[in-house]
Design a protein around this motif. Structure first.
Motif, PDB file in Angstrom:
ATOM      1  N   ILE A  32       7.371  26.969   8.782  1.00 61.12           N
ATOM      2  CA  ILE A  32       6.900  25.929   9.708  1.00 61.12           C
ATOM      3  C   ILE A  32       7.451  24.556   9.331  1.00 61.12           C
ATOM      4  N   PRO A  33       7.224  24.055   8.105  1.00 60.42           N
ATOM      5  CA  PRO A  33       7.780  22.727   7.786  1.00 60.42           C
ATOM      6  C   PRO A  33       9.300  22.719   7.740  1.00 60.42           C
ATOM      7  N   ILE A  34       9.903  23.839   7.319  1.00 62.03           N
ATOM      8  CA  ILE A  34      11.367  23.880   7.275  1.00 62.03           C
ATOM      9  C   ILE A  34      11.938  23.747   8.684  1.00 62.03           C
ATOM     10  N   ALA A  35      11.352  24.484   9.636  1.00 59.91           N
ATOM     11  CA  ALA A  35      11.821  24.387  11.022  1.00 59.91           C
ATOM     12  C   ALA A  35      11.608  22.982  11.576  1.00 59.91           C
ATOM     13  N   LEU A  36      10.483  22.353  11.227  1.00 59.32           N
ATOM     14  CA  LEU A  36      10.197  21.001  11.717  1.00 59.32           C
ATOM     15  C   LEU A  36      11.201  19.994  11.157  1.00 59.32           C
ATOM     16  N   ILE A  37      11.500  20.098   9.869  1.00 55.32           N
ATOM     17  CA  ILE A  37      12.457  19.187   9.240  1.00 55.32           C
ATOM     18  C   ILE A  37      13.845  19.351   9.851  1.00 55.32           C
ATOM     19  N   ASP A  85       0.862  -1.182   0.000  1.00 52.12           N
ATOM     20  CA  ASP A  85       0.000   0.000   0.000  1.00 52.12           C
ATOM     21  C   ASP A  85       0.900   1.234   0.000  1.00 52.12           C
ATOM     22  N   MET A  86       0.813   2.048  -1.040  1.00 49.04           N
ATOM     23  CA  MET A  86       1.684   3.209  -1.166  1.00 49.04           C
ATOM     24  C   MET A  86       1.101   4.465  -0.523  1.00 49.04           C
ATOM     25  N   LEU A  87      -0.219   4.513  -0.337  1.00 46.35           N
ATOM     26  CA  LEU A  87      -0.854   5.739   0.133  1.00 46.35           C
ATOM     27  C   LEU A  87      -0.747   5.915   1.642  1.00 46.35           C
ATOM     28  N   LEU A  88      -1.097   4.882   2.401  1.00 44.62           N
ATOM     29  CA  LEU A  88      -1.112   5.020   3.856  1.00 44.62           C
ATOM     30  C   LEU A  88       0.264   5.346   4.439  1.00 44.62           C
ATOM     31  N   PRO A  89       1.356   4.723   3.975  1.00 41.19           N
ATOM     32  CA  PRO A  89       2.663   5.135   4.500  1.00 41.19           C
ATOM     33  C   PRO A  89       2.972   6.612   4.254  1.00 41.19           C
ATOM     34  N   VAL A  90       2.560   7.127   3.095  1.00 44.24           N
ATOM     35  CA  VAL A  90       2.790   8.548   2.812  1.00 44.24           C
ATOM     36  C   VAL A  90       2.042   9.414   3.815  1.00 44.24           C
ATOM     37  N   VAL A  91       0.782   9.053   4.099  1.00 52.83           N
ATOM     38  CA  VAL A  91      -0.027   9.843   5.030  1.00 52.83           C
ATOM     39  C   VAL A  91       0.532   9.749   6.443  1.00 52.83           C
ATOM     40  N   ARG A  92       0.895   8.532   6.877  1.00 60.43           N
ATOM     41  CA  ARG A  92       1.384   8.364   8.245  1.00 60.43           C
ATOM     42  C   ARG A  92       2.731   9.044   8.464  1.00 60.43           C
ATOM     43  N   GLN A  93       3.614   8.962   7.489  1.00 65.51           N
ATOM     44  CA  GLN A  93       4.957   9.516   7.668  1.00 65.51           C
ATOM     45  C   GLN A  93       5.019  11.022   7.446  1.00 65.51           C
ATOM     46  N   ASN A  94       4.050  11.565   6.718  1.00 62.84           N
ATOM     47  CA  ASN A  94       4.097  12.992   6.379  1.00 62.84           C
ATOM     48  C   ASN A  94       2.848  13.729   6.837  1.00 62.84           C
ATOM     49  N   GLY A  95       2.216  13.249   7.912  1.00 61.64           N
ATOM     50  CA  GLY A  95       0.982  13.860   8.383  1.00 61.64           C
ATOM     51  C   GLY A  95       1.080  15.361   8.611  1.00 61.64           C
ATOM     52  N   PRO A  96       2.061  15.858   9.396  1.00 64.79           N
ATOM     53  CA  PRO A  96       2.157  17.309   9.624  1.00 64.79           C
ATOM     54  C   PRO A  96       2.395  18.100   8.342  1.00 64.79           C
ATOM     55  N   TYR A  97       3.196  17.541   7.438  1.00 67.02           N
ATOM     56  CA  TYR A  97       3.497  18.261   6.200  1.00 67.02           C
ATOM     57  C   TYR A  97       2.286  18.270   5.261  1.00 67.02           C
ATOM     58  N   LEU A  98       1.534  17.175   5.244  1.00 60.53           N
ATOM     59  CA  LEU A  98       0.313  17.142   4.440  1.00 60.53           C
ATOM     60  C   LEU A  98      -0.705  18.150   4.958  1.00 60.53           C
ATOM     61  N   ALA A  99      -0.858  18.217   6.293  1.00 53.43           N
ATOM     62  CA  ALA A  99      -1.794  19.182   6.874  1.00 53.43           C
ATOM     63  C   ALA A  99      -1.375  20.606   6.533  1.00 53.43           C
ATOM     64  N   ALA A 133      10.618  16.830   3.093  1.00 48.97           N
ATOM     65  CA  ALA A 133      11.237  17.995   2.458  1.00 48.97           C
ATOM     66  C   ALA A 133      10.602  18.307   1.110  1.00 48.97           C
ATOM     67  N   TRP A 134      10.031  17.305   0.439  1.00 49.81           N
ATOM     68  CA  TRP A 134       9.444  17.544  -0.880  1.00 49.81           C
ATOM     69  C   TRP A 134       8.187  18.396  -0.802  1.00 49.81           C
ATOM     70  N   PHE A 135       7.533  18.430   0.347  1.00 49.33           N
ATOM     71  CA  PHE A 135       6.308  19.220   0.462  1.00 49.33           C
ATOM     72  C   PHE A 135       6.603  20.719   0.532  1.00 49.33           C
ATOM     73  N   VAL A 136       7.826  21.087   0.923  1.00 53.36           N
ATOM     74  CA  VAL A 136       8.146  22.511   1.083  1.00 53.36           C
ATOM     75  C   VAL A 136       8.107  23.246  -0.255  1.00 53.36           C
ATOM     76  N   PRO A 137       8.868  22.814  -1.289  1.00 52.58           N
ATOM     77  CA  PRO A 137       8.755  23.528  -2.573  1.00 52.58           C
ATOM     78  C   PRO A 137       7.373  23.407  -3.207  1.00 52.58           C
ATOM     79  N   LEU A 138       6.680  22.278  -2.973  1.00 53.47           N
ATOM     80  CA  LEU A 138       5.316  22.164  -3.499  1.00 53.47           C
ATOM     81  C   LEU A 138       4.407  23.208  -2.854  1.00 53.47           C
ATOM     82  N   GLY A 139       4.563  23.389  -1.543  1.00 52.04           N
ATOM     83  CA  GLY A 139       3.770  24.409  -0.863  1.00 52.04           C
ATOM     84  C   GLY A 139       4.143  25.814  -1.289  1.00 52.04           C
TER      85      GLY A 139
END
Length: 675
Positions: A257-262, A210-224, A338-344
């Motif tokens: 926010i995500p940069i500081a968290l990372i 399952d490729m979706l659930l690991p992405v959500v679980r590992q990147n929950g704060p960044y997805l939010a 880290a990939w969510f930062v430039p996307l955001g």
């Protein structure tokens, strides 16, 4: 065959002078059991029997290597627990950083009998290949006996099994096949500092993970965070320009926010590595200094950008696109979030690139100036309604604009063309009847209020400064900021090398030489980057710019810029397009500004600046007719010229400037001379 990293076993000892570090001669026996489940996961039990030299000497950290299963997720470690020989639970401290999941066991008894249990999902990321590695960082811990047992309840055969010791074939390793898997026995001691690697292939494909659930679980704060950025950007589409300005500043600060968290997780990972393993002091110092520096870099750029946005500076509208490039500084940190930062950082461009927003920053003042030139005089309210900018904000933009070709009278609330303003200044009384009531009407026209005699003003002037295309100006500004960043990083990295060199025992002299050399290299890069920024404005360095944009192609935005560098306007700026090509095109017939902009593949403002420079400095035989917003070849104007009322050179209307009659287009005197 694709080899997927699965497991890395690290028994770590600190290298610093600490009573908890392991000492030479510490040994252990390791038995690993890997049992595969039907969902593709693996339940792993690792039994370690220690034999340390003295109490408290065994301080262990279990480093589990988790392989990437997609761009945004790695293998998951679940149900982690540690127990002793009596089944009692022991405390664990976990931390993750990129492809590493660490379980710090702390100080244990010298003869401890430990069992570490956890689940890895998925065990086969590509459904077949696997790779098990015990990385050579045992240091002082020698494994006298090592056994790995794999139990496959699906009873699939395995092929291509191989074992390597220190990256060469292990001659003492033996595989024993079984109906439900295999067993690996290492026939010799795994010496401290060695690396044991096991690879193989499952002949029967495992269940698809399952490729979706690991992405959500590992990147929950960044997805939010990304969802909130998207909601804010969509809401800004329904706001006015002032609301968009406030929203973009809020979203810019939210980028931290995500940069500081990372960076916090990266720093925390190394902070808990204390006491250090041998050879890791430089990595720790680098992380502790580099991470705050990256955060400071992004914060400095955002602070600079937001201050410019609050002042409605024109360059800030273009530099907002550079926020995305600055956000790429976090990508070297090995974590999927880290990939969510430039996307955001890209999301706000949904509303920021709209033309109605750019007008509030003065990007549309060219159109205001051209309109005033065509009518000669207008009111602030009329111009505000026409260009959809409130009167008070339009007045603010005009009051600070130095290059707008119009005159703004804030007391009277009027906008006058330069020609009308000059006419009122130069002709105070009517030369025909002496009347002092001169009334302007139309572009560059005035009439005496007594006798009705009309006068025209000349606005032909050579454009002394070559205009820079808006795109090149934005890129040059970004490289100018980058030059300052390189200088700051040069000082920082030089200081890091100095501290590392002294800590490693190289001595202050050698460490200082290395630090000064590093600073000198960065100083050279800073100077060359600043020169490159200047060269872009002066029309040189197109090849270098293309080279750097090609290198940055993975960031997507450089590819967009690269495609626009082939426009005729850009080539004209860099001297790669002969102006006579435009002259030949004008020989086919006159071109209005929209048509000229399409031919140059730019916007009307850039096209008007370029053609005004070319015509005003007689680089092409053409006339830029501002009244009708068109460009025509001189031959066309000559054919329409009336010799007694028009310029003999270009056919333009004669006007008066400082008491001298001149052509209002080319500046020629009636007798045939030129200014």
């Amino acid at each position: 065959m694709r080899q997927i990293p699965f497991l890395t076993f690290l028994m770590l000892a600190a290298a610093c002078s600490s009573p908890a570090r392991q000492i030479a001669g510490d040994t252990g026996k390791l038995d690993v059991t890997i049992e595969l489940d039907s969902d593709g996961s693996a339940r792993i039990s690792e039994h370690l029997r220690l034999s340390a030299k003295k109490p408290g000497s065994a301080r262990l950290s279990r480093n589990i290597h988790v392989a990437p299963i997609s761009l945004l997720a790695v293998q998951e470690v679940r149900d982690l627990s540690l127990s002793d020989s009596r089944g009692r639970s022991l405390p664990l401290r976990t931390r993750a950083y990129g492809e590493w999941f660490n379980a710090d066991l702390g100080s244990v008894d010298p003869d401890a009998d430990l069992t570490l249990r956890y689940t890895i999902y998925p065990f086969f990321p590509d459904r077949q290949g696997f790779r098990w590695v015990a990385v050579g960082l045992f240091w002082h811990l020698t494994l006298t006996e090592t056994t790995v047992r794999l139990i496959d309840n699906g009873r699939s055969p395995y092929s291509g099994l191989a074992a390597k010791m220190n990256y060469t074939d292990c001659t003492t390793c033996r595989f024993k096949p079984a109906e439900d898997g295999f067993t690996l026995t290492v026939g010799a001691a795994v010496q401290a500092g060695s690396t044991l690697e096991l690879t193989g292939r499952r002949d029967r494909p495992a269940p698809a993970p399952d490729m979706l659930l690991p992405v959500v679980r590992q990147n929950g704060p960044y997805l939010a965070w990304f969802v909130l950025m998207l909601i804010g950007s969509l809401a800004a589409l329904f706001l006015g320009a002032r609301g968009r300005n406030r929203m973009i500043r809020v979203l810019n600060w939210a980028l931290l926010i995500p940069i500081a968290l990372i960076l916090f997780h990266a720093t925390r990972y190394w902070l808990h590595e204390l006491p250090l393993r041998p050879g890791e002091l430089d990595s720790m110092i680098g992380e502790f200094l580099w991470n705050p520096a990256v955060l400071a870099l992004v914060a400095a750029f955002i602070g600079f950008q937001n201050r410019s946005l609050a002042r409605w500076e024109k360059k800030s509208w273009y530099l907002q696109h550079g926020v995305f490039l600055i956000s790429l500084a976090v990508l070297p940190v090995p974590t999927t979030g880290a990939w969510f930062v430039p996307l955001g950082a890209l999301v706000p461009l949904l509303f920021w690139s709209r033309r109605s927003t750019s007008a509030w920053f003065g990007a549309g003042l060219f159109e205001v100036a051209e309109h005033v030139r065509s009518v000669g005089e207008t009111t602030l309210d009329e111009a505000s309604e026409r260009f959809r900018v409130p009167p008070e904000h339009l007045a603010f933009l005009l009051s600070r604009e130095r290059h707008a070709s119009l005159v703004f009278d804030p007391r009277a609330g009027k906008l006058l063309s330069v020609e009308n303003a000059r006419l009122l200044e130069n002709v105070q009384v009517c030369p025909h009847c002496g009347g002092a009531d001169l009334v302007t009407h139309g572009a560059g026209h005035a009439a005496c209020g007594f006798c009705g005699r009309e006068y025209v003003s000349s606005f032909a002037q050579a454009v002394a400064e070559r205009p820079v295309p808006i795109l090149i100006e934005a890129v040059a500004s970004f490289f100018g900021f980058l030059a300052g960043v390189l200088g700051a990083f040069g000082l920082l990295i030089g200081a890091v090398f100095l501290v590392i060199g002294i800590s490693a025992g190289e001595g202050p002299g050698e460490a200082s030489i290395l630090a000064l050399f590093t600073m000198a290299v960065f100083a050279l890069l800073t100077w060359r980057t600043a020169v490159f920024s200047r060269d872009l404005r002066e029309g040189t360095g197109l090849g270098k710019l293309r080279f750097w944009l090609i290198l940055g192609a993975p960031a997507i935005l450089p590819l967009v810029l690269l495609s626009r560098l082939s426009s005729r306007r850009i080539l004209l700026h860099f001297g790669r397009l002969d102006p006579r090509e435009l002259e030949a095109e004008l020989g086919k017939g006159p071109m209005d500004l929209p048509t000229l902009a399409r031919w140059m593949r730019t916007n009307p403002a850039d096209a008007a600046d370029a053609v005004a420079y070319l015509c005003g400095n007689h680089l092409i035989d053409a006339v830029y007719d501002r009244r009708q917003a068109r460009v025509a070849h001189l031959d066309l104007y000559r054919s329409l010229a009336a010799r007694d009322a028009c310029c003999l050179r270009c056919g333009g209307t004669l006007g008066i400037l400082d008491g001298v009659v001149r052509c209002q287009f080319c500046g020629a005197l009636p007798e045939g001379g030129t200014t």
